[in-house]
Design a protein around this motif. Structure first.
Motif, PDB file in Angstrom:
ATOM      1  N   GLU A  56       0.865  -1.178   0.000  1.00 29.88           N
ATOM      2  CA  GLU A  56       0.000   0.000   0.000  1.00 29.88           C
ATOM      3  C   GLU A  56       0.901   1.226   0.000  1.00 29.88           C
ATOM      4  O   GLU A  56       1.796   1.363   0.846  1.00 29.88           O
ATOM      5  N   LYS A  57       0.688   2.111  -0.963  1.00 28.69           N
ATOM      6  CA  LYS A  57       1.491   3.323  -1.028  1.00 28.69           C
ATOM      7  C   LYS A  57       1.029   4.302   0.044  1.00 28.69           C
ATOM      8  O   LYS A  57      -0.162   4.497   0.256  1.00 28.69           O
ATOM      9  N   VAL A  58       1.992   4.894   0.731  1.00 25.89           N
ATOM     10  CA  VAL A  58       1.710   5.943   1.702  1.00 25.89           C
ATOM     11  C   VAL A  58       2.597   7.128   1.362  1.00 25.89           C
ATOM     12  O   VAL A  58       3.476   7.034   0.504  1.00 25.89           O
ATOM     13  N   HIS A  59       2.358   8.270   2.028  1.00 29.32           N
ATOM     14  CA  HIS A  59       3.144   9.461   1.725  1.00 29.32           C
ATOM     15  C   HIS A  59       4.627   9.191   1.943  1.00 29.32           C
ATOM     16  O   HIS A  59       5.064   8.852   3.038  1.00 29.32           O
ATOM     17  N   GLY A  60       5.400   9.279   0.857  1.00 26.01           N
ATOM     18  CA  GLY A  60       6.840   9.132   0.948  1.00 26.01           C
ATOM     19  C   GLY A  60       7.358   7.710   0.919  1.00 26.01           C
ATOM     20  O   GLY A  60       8.563   7.491   1.039  1.00 26.01           O
ATOM     21  N   GLY A  61       6.473   6.716   0.759  1.00 25.31           N
ATOM     22  CA  GLY A  61       6.958   5.339   0.767  1.00 25.31           C
ATOM     23  C   GLY A  61       5.848   4.320   0.604  1.00 25.31           C
ATOM     24  O   GLY A  61       4.871   4.562  -0.102  1.00 25.31           O
ATOM     25  N   ALA A  62       6.014   3.170   1.276  1.00 20.45           N
ATOM     26  CA  ALA A  62       5.042   2.076   1.140  1.00 20.45           C
ATOM     27  C   ALA A  62       5.066   1.210   2.381  1.00 20.45           C
ATOM     28  O   ALA A  62       6.079   1.119   3.086  1.00 20.45           O
ATOM     29  N   VAL A  63       3.939   0.547   2.640  1.00 21.21           N
ATOM     30  CA  VAL A  63       3.815  -0.406   3.743  1.00 21.21           C
ATOM     31  C   VAL A  63       3.192  -1.676   3.190  1.00 21.21           C
ATOM     32  O   VAL A  63       2.550  -1.659   2.129  1.00 21.21           O
ATOM     33  N   PRO A  64       3.360  -2.808   3.874  1.00 17.19           N
ATOM     34  CA  PRO A  64       2.766  -4.055   3.369  1.00 17.19           C
ATOM     35  C   PRO A  64       1.248  -4.048   3.520  1.00 17.19           C
ATOM     36  O   PRO A  64       0.700  -3.386   4.408  1.00 17.19           O
ATOM     37  N   VAL A  65       0.592  -4.772   2.651  1.00 11.30           N
ATOM     38  CA  VAL A  65      -0.846  -4.972   2.763  1.00 11.30           C
ATOM     39  C   VAL A  65      -1.090  -6.103   3.747  1.00 11.30           C
ATOM     40  O   VAL A  65      -0.518  -7.186   3.614  1.00 11.30           O
ATOM     41  N   VAL A  66      -1.916  -5.847   4.746  1.00 13.32           N
ATOM     42  CA  VAL A  66      -2.270  -6.883   5.706  1.00 13.32           C
ATOM     43  C   VAL A  66      -3.536  -7.566   5.204  1.00 13.32           C
ATOM     44  O   VAL A  66      -4.617  -6.975   5.193  1.00 13.32           O
TER      45      VAL A  66
END
Length: 277
Positions: A56-66
Motif C-alpha cells: 500500500e502506497k503511503v506518503h513518501g513510501g510504502a507499507v505491506p498490505v495486511v
C-alpha cells in the motif's frame, strides 16, 4: 548495492517487496539509495506493486498490505509475483520427478511453472486439480501435432470439481476422485506455511481437497516461494510432519532456514545456497 542499477524491473520489485515485508515499511529515498536508481524508477515500481495488491502506497513510501486470512487472490494476480523465484523452484522440483512415475500437482502459480519443466520427463502420469496445469500438458501435445499422443508424453488426469479464484477444482467431486488414487509424489503449492499452522489456505473447500492429496501421496513436496513462510490462511490442511521436502528460493532468510530445518527433513533452497535438514 552498486550493481542494482542493472537489475531487471522484476528483480528490483522483488527486492522492494522483500524490504517492505521485512521492515514493515520503507521510504522512497531509502530505496533510491539502496537500489541506486532514480526516484521516478522507485515510484514506478511502487505503483506496479500496489496494482498487484501486495503493498500500500503511503506518503513518501510504502507499507505491506495486511490480508485477511480469508483473502484468496486470483491466478492472474498471483502469477506476476516472484517470477524468478518460481522458475528456480520449478527447475529444482522437476528433478524430483522420476520418469514413469505417478505424480500429483495441486493448483497454484508455482505448480503451473513446475508443469512446464515436467514436459521433458518421459512417461509421467499426472493427476491435477488445476485447469492451468492440465492446459500446459495439453498445449504441448497439440504443438507436437500428428493427432496421436507423442512418445513419452504425460498421461494427464484432471479431477472434476468447482473452480476456485486460483483456477483449482475443489469440492466433493474432486475429493472423491483423489481419494481412490495413489501417487508416488505430490507437488503441492500452498497459500501459507508456518511452524504453528502447518500448510494452510483461505479456501475451505480447497483445504479439504488438498488434505485428500496429502493422504494419497507416498511423498509430499511443498513448492512455495519464501514469502509464503509465516503466512497463515483460514484453514490448515496438513502439519509440517506430513511434508517430506520443502522447495523454496534463496530469498528465504537465515532465521527462517534454521527454523524450518527444526521441523522438516528436507529443505531445498533453489537458485542459491542449498540446505538439507
Amino acid at each position: 548495492m552498486s550493481d542494482n542499477q542493472n537489475l531487471l524491473a522484476e528483480q528490483r520489485r522483488a527486492l522492494i517487496l522483500d524490504e517492505v515485508r521485512r521492515r514493515g515499511g520503507v521510504r522512497v529515498n531509502e530505496l533510491t539509495r539502496k537500489l541506486n536508481v532514480s526516484d521516478m524508477t522507485v515510484r514506478r515500481d511502487l505503483d506496479a506493486l500496489a496494482r498487484q495488491g501486495v503493498i500500500e502506497k503511503v506518503h513518501g513510501g510504502a507499507v505491506p498490505v495486511v490480508e485477511a486470512s480469508t483473502h484468496e487472490p486470483g491466478f492472474e494476480a498471483k502469477s506476476g509475483l516472484e517470477l524468478s523465484a518460481k522458475e528456480d523452484i520449478a527447475r529444482a522440483a522437476a528433478a524430483m520427478a522420476a520418469p514413469g512415475s505417478a505424480i500429483a500437482l495441486s493448483g497454484g502459480t508455482t505448480t503451473y511453472a513446475l508443469a512446464q519443466h515436467l514436459l521433458d520427463v518421459p512417461d509421467l502420469t499426472v493427476v491435477t486439480n488445476s485447469v492451468r496445469v492440465a492446459d500446459v500438458f495439453h498445449a504441448a501435445q497439440r504443438v507436437a501435432g500428428g493427432g496421436g499422443q507423442r512418445s513419452g508424453a504425460a498421461t494427464v488426469v484432471l479431477t472434476g470439481g468447482v473452480r476456485t479464484p486460483s483456477d483449482s477444482l475443489v469440492g466433493p467431486v474432486a475429493d472423491q476422485a483423489i481419494r481412490s488414487l495413489h501417487f508416488d509424489v505430490l507437488f503441492l503449492g500452498v497459500h501459507g506455511i508456518s511452524a504453528e499452522a502447518g500448510l494452510s489456505t483461505p479456501n475451505l473447500a480447497e483445504a479439504e481437497t488438498n488434505r485428500r492429496f496429502v493422504q494419497s501421496a507416498r511423498r509430499v513436496v511443498v513448492v512455495a516461494d519464501h514469502t509464503k513462510w509465516g503466512t497463515v490462511g483460514l484453514s490448515s490442511f496438513a502439519t509440517l510432519e506430513d511434508v517430506d521436502a520443502f522447495v523454496t528460493d534463496s530469498g528465504l532468510s537465515d532465521e527462517a532456514r534454521e527454523e524450518i530445518n527444526e521441523y522438516l527433513p528436507g529443505l531445498v533452497v533453489a537458485g542459491g545456497r542449498e540446505a538439507i535438514g
